[in-house]
Design an enzyme around this catalytic site. Structure first.
Site, mmCIF file in Angstrom:
data_model
loop_
_atom_site.group_PDB
_atom_site.id
_atom_site.type_symbol
_atom_site.label_atom_id
_atom_site.label_comp_id
_atom_site.label_asym_id
_atom_site.label_seq_id
_atom_site.Cartn_x
_atom_site.Cartn_y
_atom_site.Cartn_z
ATOM 1 N N MET A 95 17.576 20.893 -44.006
ATOM 2 C CA MET A 95 18.611 20.099 -44.669
ATOM 3 C C MET A 95 18.505 20.109 -46.189
ATOM 4 O O MET A 95 19.371 19.588 -46.876
ATOM 5 C CB MET A 95 18.539 18.643 -44.175
ATOM 6 C CG MET A 95 18.814 18.478 -42.698
ATOM 7 S SD MET A 95 20.453 19.073 -42.232
ATOM 8 C CE MET A 95 21.487 17.929 -43.138
ATOM 9 N N GLN A 136 15.513 20.501 -49.817
ATOM 10 C CA GLN A 136 14.181 20.754 -50.315
ATOM 11 C C GLN A 136 13.657 19.562 -51.095
ATOM 12 O O GLN A 136 14.404 18.706 -51.547
ATOM 13 C CB GLN A 136 14.159 22.017 -51.175
ATOM 14 C CG GLN A 136 15.190 22.050 -52.283
ATOM 15 C CD GLN A 136 15.408 23.476 -52.797
ATOM 16 O OE1 GLN A 136 15.140 24.452 -52.097
ATOM 17 N NE2 GLN A 136 15.876 23.593 -54.013
ATOM 18 N N VAL A 137 12.317 19.522 -51.210
ATOM 19 C CA VAL A 137 11.639 18.419 -51.886
ATOM 20 C C VAL A 137 10.912 18.970 -53.109
ATOM 21 O O VAL A 137 10.219 19.993 -53.019
ATOM 22 C CB VAL A 137 10.638 17.720 -50.942
ATOM 23 C CG1 VAL A 137 9.910 16.593 -51.670
ATOM 24 C CG2 VAL A 137 11.343 17.184 -49.703
ATOM 25 N N ASP A 175 12.292 12.632 -33.971
ATOM 26 C CA ASP A 175 11.698 13.918 -34.359
ATOM 27 C C ASP A 175 10.198 13.775 -34.606
ATOM 28 O O ASP A 175 9.670 14.269 -35.601
ATOM 29 C CB ASP A 175 12.397 14.466 -35.606
ATOM 30 C CG ASP A 175 12.247 15.980 -35.740
ATOM 31 O OD1 ASP A 175 11.870 16.630 -34.739
ATOM 32 O OD2 ASP A 175 12.496 16.514 -36.835
ATOM 33 N N GLY A 231 13.155 22.353 -46.008
ATOM 34 C CA GLY A 231 13.547 22.075 -44.635
ATOM 35 C C GLY A 231 14.945 22.582 -44.396
ATOM 36 O O GLY A 231 15.590 23.143 -45.298
#
Length: 495
Positions: free
Chosen positions: A25, A27-28, A147, A23
């Site tokens: 902001m 990462q996962v 969001d 994303g």
């Protein structure tokens, strides 16, 4: 997809595997929790390029909000841990969800109504939990997501619900206790006019986003089309462009007028014109779903003069019930499933004196649930019939959640939020005297879903049933005075 962090061990516990998502902001990662035998979890990191104290604080607040909400609702992703790695990079650990986003599930075509209603019920329950608020420093504070969009909704397979829907990403969530707005944040295609303005928001900003998303789910199109896909273009569309009419979309639709109306109300340009709460939206959708199911029920074939017409409504089918030959004629209560259309009805069969039936049959029942997970998962389904402050009748019914009938009834209660009481008279024959429809409040549906998930992960033996049942009986006896007092308050308010 692998990168340089593959195999890295965080805080001597979480072993990073592959990147699960990226994303703006950060990462996962998919990771193994080595402390808990290799359970797969998701670890979210902040991007180094975004690193500053303000962003770090917001990242930690996202983890806190998600953790508190995830404990209240199964429809919000659960956060399990927060920490900082050796390089001072903050991260938090979530449950790993293997499934598709709502964006992927829509498949660029209108969603069938049964699936739409199922998904929206769960999304609304998740949002309802956020809007009801979380307790921080002893004060309950409402949370506005800011969001809501298809990519922030995930659908995973679930043994009880079939498809479990969860709301993700509270990274830009707003607490109503925040003293001032933080400027524009969000995804322009789904933002309310007041959010585009950077004004102070309340829950109705999320309801606007929900309206945009519902239109897209039902039509496979967005209701607004800006001249340019820029902030300014979307700003103009949200403020001044009328949403597309359902009749203007490409796909042929056959939607209930009430459904189109509630979607349009959610997309109203001013917050005051929208539904006041997600709870209100949920109630309207549930009523539309119920009406649609009745309207679309297959008509009975034309009877010949010698035969009676086949019952088609839930009420008519229940009224055809007869007392089972293997049950004693006594004042007892037991659960039963009744086939209805392509599914089943959750019912409670009750035998009472005819005078009691006449006394209580015109009043709505009050439902209460108690649960024990160990040593054997069991649910006490308590229905109370009442006439006034002094006259009431408690009807306890025990569900073994390791038996198919217990699992199925719990599943139906969570999906439909309704059940039927089938009443038989001691003094009569074996035929049903009347039925009463009962409703399960949304807040109790949430508990039932959580208990259902907990029961699936519990191993138990038959010999432990009596112990769990005894525990429930003791809990009920201790709770009875409070239940009676609560019932009396409700009756007094009505009077």
């Amino acid at each position: 997809m692998r990168d340089e962090y593959y195999g890295r061990l965080l805080v001597q516990r979480y072993q990073l595997l592959e990147i699960a998502g990226k994303g703006s902001m950060g990462q996962v990662y998919q990771a193994k929790d080595t402390l808990l035998g290799g359970v797969i979890v998701a670890v979210k990191f902040l991007s180094r390029s975004k690193m500053n104290q303000r962003v770090r604080d917001r990242f930690m607040r996202e983890a806190t909000i998600s953790a508190l909400l995830g404990e209240k609702s199964i429809h919000i992703v659960k956060v399990r841990d927060y920490g900082v790695d050796d390089e001072e990079m903050p991260f938090y650990v979530m449950e790993y969800l293997k499934g598709d986003s709502l964006k992927e599930a829509m498949q660029n075509k209108p969603m069938p109504l049964p699936k739409f209603f199922s998904f929206m019920r769960q999304i609304c329950l998740g949002l309802q939990c956020a809007h009801d608020g979380i307790e921080i420093d002893g004060n309950v504070t409402q949370v506005v997501h800011r969001d809501i969009k298809p990519s922030n909704i995930i659908i995973v397979k679930d043994a009880t619900l079939g498809e479990l829907v969860k709301v993700l990403d509270f990274g830009i969530a707003l607490l109503k206790s925040d003293e001032s707005p933080t400027g524009f944040m969000g995804t322009p295609a789904y933002c309310s006019p007041e959010q585009m303005d950077g004004k102070t928001l309340d829950n109705r900003a999320d309801i606007y986003s929900l309206g945009i998303m519902m239109f897209q789910m039902l039509t496979a199109e967005l209701p607004l089309k800006p001249k340019a896909s820029s902030f300014e273009g979307w700003f103009q569309s949200h403020h001044y462009q009328k949403p597309k009419l359902f009749s203007e979309v490409k796909a042929p639709l056959n939607l209930p007028q009430a459904l189109m109306d509630i979607v349009n109300q959610c997309m109203a340009k001013t917050a005051e014109q929208r539904p006041s709460s997600v709870t209100e939206v949920l109630k309207v959708l549930e009523q539309i779903e119920q009406n649609s199911a009745q309207t679309s029920a297959p008509l009975a074939s034309q009877p010949n003069p010698q035969s009676a017409p086949t019952p088609t409504t839930a009420e008519a089918i229940c009224l055809q019930s007869t007392w089972p030959k293997d049950k004693p004629r006594a004042e007892i209560v037991f659960p039963q499933l009744i086939p209805y259309q392509q599914t089943e009805l959750a019912t409670m069969w009750i035998m009472l004196s005819r005078s009691d039936i006449e006394k209580y049959q015109n009043n709505k029942p009050h439902s209460q649930f108690l649960f024990v997970g160990s040593p054997h998962p069991m649910l006490l389904w308590l229905t109370t019939l009442y006439q006034d402050e002094q006259q009431h009748r408690m009807l306890p019914c025990y569900l073994d959640l390791k038996k198919p009938i217990g699992e199925k009834i719990l599943q139906i209660l969570t999906q439909t939020g309704s059940y039927r009481l089938i009443l038989f008279a001691l003094e009569g024959d074996e035929r049903c005297v009347c039925t009463i429809e009962g409703k399960v409040p949304a807040r109790k549906i949430q508990l039932l879903k959580e208990w259902s998930l907990e029961s699936q992960n519990t191993s138990a033996t038959h010999g432990q049933i009596k112990e769990s049942k005894r525990s429930l009986k003791e809990e009920l006896e201790a709770l009875k005075p409070k239940l009676v007092a609560s019932l009396q308050r409700q009756i007094s308010k009505k009077n």
